[in-house]
Design a protein around this motif. Sequence first.
Motif, PDB file in Angstrom:
ATOM      1  N   GLY A  48      49.751 -88.801 -13.073  1.00  0.00           N
ATOM      2  CA  GLY A  48      50.088 -90.148 -12.171  1.00  0.00           C
ATOM      3  C   GLY A  48      51.539 -90.588 -12.230  1.00  0.00           C
ATOM      4  N   GLU A  49      51.608 -91.693 -11.689  1.00  0.00           N
ATOM      5  CA  GLU A  49      53.134 -92.308 -11.760  1.00  0.00           C
ATOM      6  C   GLU A  49      52.832 -93.871 -11.531  1.00  0.00           C
ATOM      7  OE1 GLU A  49      54.334 -90.688  -7.924  1.00  0.00           O
ATOM      8  OE2 GLU A  49      53.364 -92.164  -6.591  1.00  0.00           O
ATOM      9  N   SER A  50      54.097 -94.420 -11.903  1.00  0.00           N
ATOM     10  CA  SER A  50      54.182 -95.903 -11.713  1.00  0.00           C
ATOM     11  C   SER A  50      54.494 -96.358 -10.289  1.00  0.00           C
ATOM     12  CB  SER A  50      55.246 -96.460 -12.675  1.00  0.00           C
ATOM     13  OG  SER A  50      54.850 -96.189 -13.952  1.00  0.00           O
ATOM     14  N   CYS A  51      53.748 -97.363  -9.846  1.00  0.00           N
ATOM     15  CA  CYS A  51      53.927 -97.851  -8.758  1.00  0.00           C
ATOM     16  C   CYS A  51      55.357 -98.705  -8.729  1.00  0.00           C
ATOM     17  CB  CYS A  51      52.997 -98.923  -8.336  1.00  0.00           C
ATOM     18  SG  CYS A  51      53.090-100.023  -6.772  1.00  0.00           S
ATOM     19  N   PRO A  52      56.275 -98.159  -7.480  1.00  0.00           N
ATOM     20  CA  PRO A  52      57.525 -98.744  -7.313  1.00  0.00           C
ATOM     21  C   PRO A  52      57.292-100.326  -6.868  1.00  0.00           C
ATOM     22  CG  PRO A  52      57.021 -97.165  -5.500  1.00  0.00           C
ATOM     23  CD  PRO A  52      56.016 -97.244  -6.220  1.00  0.00           C
ATOM     24  N   LEU A  53      56.234-100.938  -6.712  1.00  0.00           N
ATOM     25  CA  LEU A  53      56.204-102.196  -6.126  1.00  0.00           C
ATOM     26  C   LEU A  53      55.874-103.202  -7.152  1.00  0.00           C
ATOM     27  CD1 LEU A  53      54.593-101.770  -2.892  1.00  0.00           C
ATOM     28  CD2 LEU A  53      56.926-101.875  -3.378  1.00  0.00           C
ATOM     29  N   CYS A  54      54.839-102.621  -8.075  1.00  0.00           N
ATOM     30  CA  CYS A  54      54.406-103.697  -9.296  1.00  0.00           C
ATOM     31  C   CYS A  54      54.569-103.180 -10.638  1.00  0.00           C
ATOM     32  CB  CYS A  54      52.907-104.191  -9.054  1.00  0.00           C
ATOM     33  SG  CYS A  54      51.786-102.615  -9.181  1.00  0.00           S
ATOM     34  N   GLY A  55      54.812-101.647 -10.751  1.00  0.00           N
ATOM     35  CA  GLY A  55      54.843-101.070 -12.066  1.00  0.00           C
ATOM     36  C   GLY A  55      53.578-100.723 -12.762  1.00  0.00           C
ATOM     37  N   TYR A  56      52.616-100.648 -12.060  1.00  0.00           N
ATOM     38  CA  TYR A  56      51.122-100.366 -12.548  1.00  0.00           C
ATOM     39  C   TYR A  56      50.972 -98.645 -12.686  1.00  0.00           C
ATOM     40  CZ  TYR A  56      46.232 -99.980 -13.432  1.00  0.00           C
ATOM     41  OH  TYR A  56      45.213 -99.788 -13.865  1.00  0.00           O
ATOM     42  N   PHE A  57      50.782 -98.162 -13.594  1.00  0.00           N
ATOM     43  CA  PHE A  57      50.563 -96.697 -13.799  1.00  0.00           C
ATOM     44  C   PHE A  57      49.352 -96.448 -12.997  1.00  0.00           C
ATOM     45  CE2 PHE A  57      49.735 -92.522 -15.408  1.00  0.00           C
ATOM     46  CZ  PHE A  57      50.909 -92.114 -15.058  1.00  0.00           C
ATOM     47  N   ASN A  58      49.677 -95.503 -12.085  1.00  0.00           N
ATOM     48  CA  ASN A  58      48.304 -95.014 -11.063  1.00  0.00           C
ATOM     49  C   ASN A  58      48.132 -93.597 -11.474  1.00  0.00           C
ATOM     50  OD1 ASN A  58      47.924 -97.003  -8.945  1.00  0.00           O
ATOM     51  ND2 ASN A  58      50.145 -96.922  -8.800  1.00  0.00           N
ATOM     52  N   SER A  59      46.452 -93.472 -11.776  1.00  0.00           N
ATOM     53  CA  SER A  59      46.149 -92.151 -11.940  1.00  0.00           C
ATOM     54  C   SER A  59      45.117 -91.864 -10.992  1.00  0.00           C
ATOM     55  CB  SER A  59      45.728 -92.084 -13.306  1.00  0.00           C
ATOM     56  OG  SER A  59      45.307 -90.925 -13.689  1.00  0.00           O
ATOM     57  N   PRO A  60      45.636 -91.403  -9.736  1.00  0.00           N
ATOM     58  CA  PRO A  60      44.626 -91.397  -8.589  1.00  0.00           C
ATOM     59  C   PRO A  60      43.281 -90.416  -8.891  1.00  0.00           C
ATOM     60  CG  PRO A  60      46.769 -91.245  -7.603  1.00  0.00           C
ATOM     61  CD  PRO A  60      46.722 -91.140  -9.233  1.00  0.00           C
ATOM     62  N   ALA A  61      43.411 -89.659  -9.654  1.00  0.00           N
ATOM     63  CA  ALA A  61      42.361 -88.415  -9.890  1.00  0.00           C
ATOM     64  C   ALA A  61      41.430 -89.131 -10.644  1.00  0.00           C
ATOM     65  CB  ALA A  61      42.772 -87.395 -10.386  1.00  0.00           C
ATOM     66  N   ASP A  62      41.612 -90.169 -11.483  1.00  0.00           N
ATOM     67  CA  ASP A  62      40.736 -90.884 -12.282  1.00  0.00           C
ATOM     68  C   ASP A  62      40.231 -92.121 -11.616  1.00  0.00           C
ATOM     69  OD1 ASP A  62      41.191 -89.085 -14.515  1.00  0.00           O
ATOM     70  OD2 ASP A  62      42.700 -90.279 -15.481  1.00  0.00           O
ATOM     71  N   GLY A  63      40.557 -92.238 -10.399  1.00  0.00           N
ATOM     72  CA  GLY A  63      40.431 -93.706  -9.594  1.00  0.00           C
ATOM     73  C   GLY A  63      41.086 -94.916 -10.121  1.00  0.00           C
ATOM     74  N   ASP A  64      42.038 -94.598 -10.931  1.00  0.00           N
ATOM     75  CA  ASP A  64      42.647 -95.817 -11.509  1.00  0.00           C
ATOM     76  C   ASP A  64      43.888 -96.262 -10.667  1.00  0.00           C
ATOM     77  OD1 ASP A  64      43.627 -97.978 -13.085  1.00  0.00           O
ATOM     78  OD2 ASP A  64      44.079 -96.597 -14.857  1.00  0.00           O
TER      79      ASP A  64
END
Length: 171
Positions: free
Chosen positions: A30-46
């Motif tokens: 995944g990657e970190s959101c450039p707006l809030c910094g949250y680490f997104n892991s789309p394949a995991d639904g997170d």
Amino acid sequence: MTARNGPDAGDEDDDQEDVAGAGRPDEDDGESCPLCGYFNSPADGDTCNHLRAWVWDDVVEGSPVYDEFAAAWSDFSELASNAEDVAEFADNALGLAESLVLPDALVAYSHWENAPLDVFVELSGAAVGEGWTLSGPLGGSGYCVYLESDERANAATDGYRALLAAIDPGR
């Protein structure tokens, strides 16, 4: 990784699971959101609330905001690409956009050779993530598209729908 001693030490695989599960994101999924910094892991639904589309090996998994936009844009671009005189169609569409008080950008960025996601990013002011790559048999590459607000994306969707209704009232 920390070594464990004694009868409850377990094997090395257990140690790796402990480290991986310690709340640290695996930078490969995944990657970190450039707006809030949250680490997104789309394949995991997170994912965070800003994520609007996830692209993996050129396949777009969208949200309702992106999916509605892509449908309206695709209908418009299909109509444009089927026009007998593409230049005349573009001129007429720009004139209609002006008369309907729609941004000329709706037509200017709507070259039918562009992918809907590219037009979405441009018109909605979306931020595009840095992306990530996985190696191995299930490998590939991906990135995410983020919006602070859906306002501009929804306005673009409504604009394409208005243009379609003005150009082809039967739609």
